[in-house]
Design a protein around this motif. Structure first.
Motif, PDB file in Angstrom:
ATOM      1  N   CYS A 256      67.632 -82.841 172.510  1.00 33.25           N
ATOM      2  CA  CYS A 256      68.071 -81.721 171.674  1.00 33.25           C
ATOM      3  C   CYS A 256      66.878 -80.774 171.550  1.00 33.25           C
ATOM      4  CB  CYS A 256      68.576 -82.205 170.317  1.00 33.25           C
ATOM      5  SG  CYS A 256      67.313 -83.028 169.327  1.00 33.25           S
ATOM      6  N   ALA A 257      66.739 -80.077 170.424  1.00 33.65           N
ATOM      7  CA  ALA A 257      65.613 -79.153 170.290  1.00 33.65           C
ATOM      8  C   ALA A 257      64.329 -79.894 169.960  1.00 33.65           C
ATOM      9  CB  ALA A 257      65.919 -78.099 169.231  1.00 33.65           C
ATOM     10  N   SER A 258      64.439 -80.925 169.095  1.00 30.85           N
ATOM     11  CA  SER A 258      63.235 -81.589 168.603  1.00 30.85           C
ATOM     12  C   SER A 258      63.215 -83.089 168.861  1.00 30.85           C
ATOM     13  CB  SER A 258      63.128 -81.375 167.090  1.00 30.85           C
ATOM     14  OG  SER A 258      64.209 -82.054 166.463  1.00 30.85           O
ATOM     15  N   GLY A 259      64.339 -83.641 169.283  1.00 26.82           N
ATOM     16  CA  GLY A 259      64.418 -85.088 169.471  1.00 26.82           C
ATOM     17  C   GLY A 259      65.085 -85.805 168.313  1.00 26.82           C
ATOM     18  N   PHE A 260      65.473 -85.056 167.297  1.00 25.13           N
ATOM     19  CA  PHE A 260      66.087 -85.646 166.096  1.00 25.13           C
ATOM     20  C   PHE A 260      67.575 -85.908 166.334  1.00 25.13           C
ATOM     21  CE2 PHE A 260      68.196 -85.326 161.994  1.00 25.13           C
ATOM     22  CZ  PHE A 260      67.367 -86.029 161.125  1.00 25.13           C
ATOM     23  N   ARG A 261      68.324 -84.844 166.625  1.00 25.19           N
ATOM     24  CA  ARG A 261      69.772 -85.016 166.847  1.00 25.19           C
ATOM     25  C   ARG A 261      70.040 -85.896 168.056  1.00 25.19           C
ATOM     26  NH1 ARG A 261      71.289 -78.843 167.251  1.00 25.19           N
ATOM     27  NH2 ARG A 261      69.053 -78.765 167.689  1.00 25.19           N
ATOM     28  N   SER A 262      69.179 -85.772 169.080  1.00 26.30           N
ATOM     29  CA  SER A 262      69.434 -86.547 170.298  1.00 26.30           C
ATOM     30  C   SER A 262      69.143 -88.028 170.090  1.00 26.30           C
ATOM     31  CB  SER A 262      68.626 -85.996 171.470  1.00 26.30           C
ATOM     32  OG  SER A 262      67.245 -85.944 171.167  1.00 26.30           O
ATOM     33  N   ALA A 263      68.326 -88.353 169.068  1.00 22.59           N
ATOM     34  CA  ALA A 263      68.123 -89.772 168.752  1.00 22.59           C
ATOM     35  C   ALA A 263      69.444 -90.381 168.291  1.00 22.59           C
ATOM     36  CB  ALA A 263      67.046 -89.929 167.670  1.00 22.59           C
ATOM     37  N   PHE A 264      70.121 -89.657 167.417  1.00 22.85           N
ATOM     38  CA  PHE A 264      71.433 -90.134 166.965  1.00 22.85           C
ATOM     39  C   PHE A 264      72.426 -90.143 168.122  1.00 22.85           C
ATOM     40  CE2 PHE A 264      69.366 -88.925 163.044  1.00 22.85           C
ATOM     41  CZ  PHE A 264      69.740 -89.940 162.172  1.00 22.85           C
ATOM     42  N   ALA A 265      72.330 -89.140 168.969  1.00 19.75           N
ATOM     43  CA  ALA A 265      73.229 -89.084 170.129  1.00 19.75           C
ATOM     44  C   ALA A 265      72.997 -90.288 171.047  1.00 19.75           C
ATOM     45  CB  ALA A 265      73.015 -87.787 170.910  1.00 19.75           C
ATOM     46  N   ALA A 266      71.714 -90.640 171.242  1.00 24.82           N
ATOM     47  CA  ALA A 266      71.397 -91.783 172.116  1.00 24.82           C
ATOM     48  C   ALA A 266      71.986 -93.065 171.536  1.00 24.82           C
ATOM     49  CB  ALA A 266      69.880 -91.910 172.274  1.00 24.82           C
ATOM     50  N   LYS A 267      71.880 -93.199 170.209  1.00 29.01           N
ATOM     51  CA  LYS A 267      72.449 -94.391 169.559  1.00 29.01           C
ATOM     52  C   LYS A 267      73.971 -94.422 169.755  1.00 29.01           C
ATOM     53  CE  LYS A 267      72.573 -97.901 166.566  1.00 29.01           C
ATOM     54  NZ  LYS A 267      74.009 -98.164 166.538  1.00 29.01           N
ATOM     55  N   THR A 268      74.601 -93.269 169.574  1.00 34.85           N
ATOM     56  CA  THR A 268      76.059 -93.197 169.753  1.00 34.85           C
ATOM     57  C   THR A 268      76.450 -93.573 171.175  1.00 34.85           C
ATOM     58  OG1 THR A 268      76.217 -91.454 168.095  1.00 34.85           O
ATOM     59  CG2 THR A 268      78.049 -91.623 169.656  1.00 34.85           C
ATOM     60  N   LEU A 269      75.674 -93.080 172.160  1.00 28.64           N
ATOM     61  CA  LEU A 269      75.978 -93.395 173.557  1.00 28.64           C
ATOM     62  C   LEU A 269      75.883 -94.900 173.797  1.00 28.64           C
ATOM     63  CD1 LEU A 269      74.052 -90.428 175.247  1.00 28.64           C
ATOM     64  CD2 LEU A 269      76.522 -90.787 175.306  1.00 28.64           C
ATOM     65  N   GLN A 270      74.860 -95.521 173.212  1.00 31.44           N
ATOM     66  CA  GLN A 270      74.739 -96.979 173.343  1.00 31.44           C
ATOM     67  C   GLN A 270      75.945 -97.672 172.731  1.00 31.44           C
ATOM     68  OE1 GLN A 270      69.843 -97.298 173.213  1.00 31.44           O
ATOM     69  NE2 GLN A 270      71.029 -98.372 171.667  1.00 31.44           N
ATOM     70  N   ASP A 271      76.359 -97.188 171.568  1.00 35.20           N
ATOM     71  CA  ASP A 271      77.523 -97.792 170.901  1.00 35.20           C
ATOM     72  C   ASP A 271      78.788 -97.608 171.732  1.00 35.20           C
ATOM     73  OD1 ASP A 271      75.819 -98.459 168.883  1.00 35.20           O
ATOM     74  OD2 ASP A 271      76.469 -96.864 167.502  1.00 35.20           O
ATOM     75  N   LEU A 272      78.827 -96.528 172.529  1.00 34.05           N
ATOM     76  CA  LEU A 272      79.994 -96.283 173.388  1.00 34.05           C
ATOM     77  C   LEU A 272      79.933 -97.112 174.667  1.00 34.05           C
ATOM     78  CD1 LEU A 272      80.379 -92.393 173.079  1.00 34.05           C
ATOM     79  CD2 LEU A 272      82.034 -94.102 172.313  1.00 34.05           C
ATOM     80  N   GLY A 273      78.843 -97.853 174.850  1.00 31.47           N
ATOM     81  CA  GLY A 273      78.755 -98.736 176.005  1.00 31.47           C
ATOM     82  C   GLY A 273      77.885 -98.210 177.127  1.00 31.47           C
ATOM     83  N   TYR A 274      77.223 -97.079 176.916  1.00 34.67           N
ATOM     84  CA  TYR A 274      76.287 -96.598 177.945  1.00 34.67           C
ATOM     85  C   TYR A 274      75.038 -97.479 177.904  1.00 34.67           C
ATOM     86  CZ  TYR A 274      79.334 -92.670 178.736  1.00 34.67           C
ATOM     87  OH  TYR A 274      80.431 -91.908 179.068  1.00 34.67           O
ATOM     88  N   THR A 275      74.655 -97.990 179.047  1.00 34.91           N
ATOM     89  CA  THR A 275      73.658 -99.060 179.077  1.00 34.91           C
ATOM     90  C   THR A 275      72.256 -98.574 179.425  1.00 34.91           C
ATOM     91  OG1 THR A 275      74.253 -99.457 181.391  1.00 34.91           O
ATOM     92  CG2 THR A 275      75.345-100.818 179.724  1.00 34.91           C
ATOM     93  N   ASN A 276      72.127 -97.303 179.810  1.00 36.42           N
ATOM     94  CA  ASN A 276      70.833 -96.852 180.311  1.00 36.42           C
ATOM     95  C   ASN A 276      70.509 -95.479 179.699  1.00 36.42           C
ATOM     96  OD1 ASN A 276      68.538 -96.413 181.780  1.00 36.42           O
ATOM     97  ND2 ASN A 276      69.481 -96.781 183.784  1.00 36.42           N
ATOM     98  N   VAL A 277      70.268 -95.486 178.380  1.00 38.63           N
ATOM     99  CA  VAL A 277      70.074 -94.233 177.644  1.00 38.63           C
ATOM    100  C   VAL A 277      68.685 -94.209 177.024  1.00 38.63           C
ATOM    101  CG1 VAL A 277      70.953 -92.766 175.799  1.00 38.63           C
ATOM    102  CG2 VAL A 277      72.525 -94.272 177.042  1.00 38.63           C
ATOM    103  N   VAL A 278      68.009 -93.077 177.172  1.00 38.45           N
ATOM    104  CA  VAL A 278      66.740 -92.889 176.459  1.00 38.45           C
ATOM    105  C   VAL A 278      66.790 -91.546 175.734  1.00 38.45           C
ATOM    106  CG1 VAL A 278      65.369 -94.273 178.077  1.00 38.45           C
ATOM    107  CG2 VAL A 278      65.638 -91.815 178.469  1.00 38.45           C
ATOM    108  N   ASN A 279      65.945 -91.426 174.723  1.00 37.53           N
ATOM    109  CA  ASN A 279      65.842 -90.166 173.995  1.00 37.53           C
ATOM    110  C   ASN A 279      64.525 -89.486 174.380  1.00 37.53           C
ATOM    111  OD1 ASN A 279      66.376 -88.133 172.093  1.00 37.53           O
ATOM    112  ND2 ASN A 279      65.069 -89.168 170.575  1.00 37.53           N
TER     113      ASN A 279
END
Ligand SMILES: [Zn+2]
Length: 390
Positions: A76-99
């Motif tokens: 995202c712009a600062s890494g804040f929103r994308s941290a939550f996004a990365a967590k959501t992606l993991q919860d959706l079953g994405y296995t290879n996500v980094v922020n």
């Protein structure tokens, strides 16, 4: 109650973060997922990033990234929103996500590559709204259509509906070749034209109709007879050819030239109450010569000008051609490659027949010699004349 700082700490404990430097190193193997708002994204983004605003992540990501093993760098712009996004992606079953820590702001400050993505104007967003609602099209697909070039052979029965729908869909460049003038007897089926245009060049009439409907479309006209002397120059640079011609010599000519240039041809033909459509994708599927190695004898191939045709029929086949062209441009679904779709208006039925590539095809077969673009005579029978000087 947890503060946002607490929440962020909790989330960060469950995801992996990488630096901007590491993210740049991984660009080739990873998908950058930009979760900022549209106005932020439009100011500048990492080239090639997929943009899904955080608010649409859950609803859109699986449509756009179907493979859950895809390596994803959330940003995202600062890494804040994308941290939550990365967590959501993991919860959706994405296995290879980094922020990506620091986000786009740090990326840009460090002088890493970025660019302002091309976006649609507000008018275009409105015009193509129903396309943008399809995840399979969306902004990227619409831009692809706007960047695409389709050549229509003929502004007649088949070319009319095909041109109208391609223009409406926002195909950015539409070439039209036709050397006829509008005649009142055309209006029974050639819906590009109207009474005011009787006597006008068909290509000019077509251009007026199409640009009045969609100013995004650049209509390039060729008021010439398509022949061996000009076909390679005319078709050069087009992504797809929509063939609405009505005679065998031209179809063979188009076939051979499109093989040489490796341009897919969406073929359509109509006769009385029946129509056919298929796609010739050079060296991927069969070509026209694979399907019809030789034209039928003259007595069985009524001259196109004389054959009757029910008025709506070209509307159906020409629309199918427009659909196939758009599918080819967007890489959508299964094009009619190796399949001939036959429509019977009286039965109101569609049937599909398999068409195989012929290994012995004189044009695209394994042992085919070099393709010669030869001139044919004006009858509905090809008689190769001498090849033009190349
Ligand atoms: Zn062939």
């Amino acid at each position: 109650m947890a503060t946002s700082r607490d929440l962020l700490a909790q989330v960060k404990a469950q995801i992996t973060e990488i630096s901007t430097e590491e993210a740049q190193r991984r660009l080739d193997q990873s998908l950058v997922l930009d979760v900022r708002e549209p106005d932020e994204y439009e100011q500048g983004a990492i080239p090639g990033a997929l943009h899904i605003p955080r608010g649409h992540l859950e609803s859109q990501v699986e449509g756009k990234v179907p493979d859950h093993a895809t390596p994803i760098i959330a940003q995202c712009a600062s890494g804040f929103r994308s941290a939550f996004a990365a967590k959501t992606l993991q919860d959706l079953g994405y296995t290879n996500v980094v922020n990506m820590a620091g986000g786009f702001n740090r990326w840009k400050d460090e002088g890493r590559p970025w660019k302002a993505p091309r976006t649609l104007t507000p008018e275009q967003r409105n015009r193509y709204h129903r396309h943008l609602l399809l995840p399979e099209v969306d902004v990227a697909g619409q831009q692809k259509l706007l960047d695409s070039k389709v050549l229509l052979l003929g502004a007649g029965g088949l070319g009319s509906p095909a041109a109208l729908y391609l223009a409406a869909a926002g195909v950015g460049t539409i070439g039209i070749i036709d050397m006829d003038v509008v005649d009142e007897s055309n209006l029974q089926r050639q819906i590009l034209h109207n009474l005011d245009r009787v006597g006008d060049r068909k290509v000019d009439s077509a251009k007026k109709t199409l640009t009045a409907m969609n100013p995004d479309v650049d209509v390039v006209t060729y008021d010439v007879r398509l022949g061996a002397d000009n076909i390679l120059d005319i078709i050069d640079g087009y992504d797809v050819i929509v063939d609405g011609t009505d005679n065998f010599p031209t179809r063979y000519l188009v076939n051979d030239a499109s093989l040489l240039k490796r341009i897919p041809v969406v073929h359509g033909s109509i006769f009385r109450f029946e129509g056919q459509a298929t796609v010739f994708n050079p060296y991927v599927g069969p070509c026209y010569r694979c399907m019809i190695p030789e034209p039928p004898p003259a007595e069985l191939a009524p001259s196109c000008a004389e054959a009757g045709v029910l008025g709506v029929l070209p509307g159906i086949i020409g629309s199918l051609q427009a659909m196939e062209a758009i599918k080819l441009l967007l890489g959508l679904g299964d094009p009619l490659v190796g399949r001939l779709l036959a429509y019977d208006a009286l039965e109101e039925s569609f049937r599909t027949f398999k068409v195989h590539r012929d290994p012995e095809c004189p044009a695209c077969g394994d042992n085919a010699g070099p393709i010669v673009i030869a001139e044919y005579d004006e009858l509905c029978m090809p008689h190769p004349k001498e090849a033009p000087p190349s």
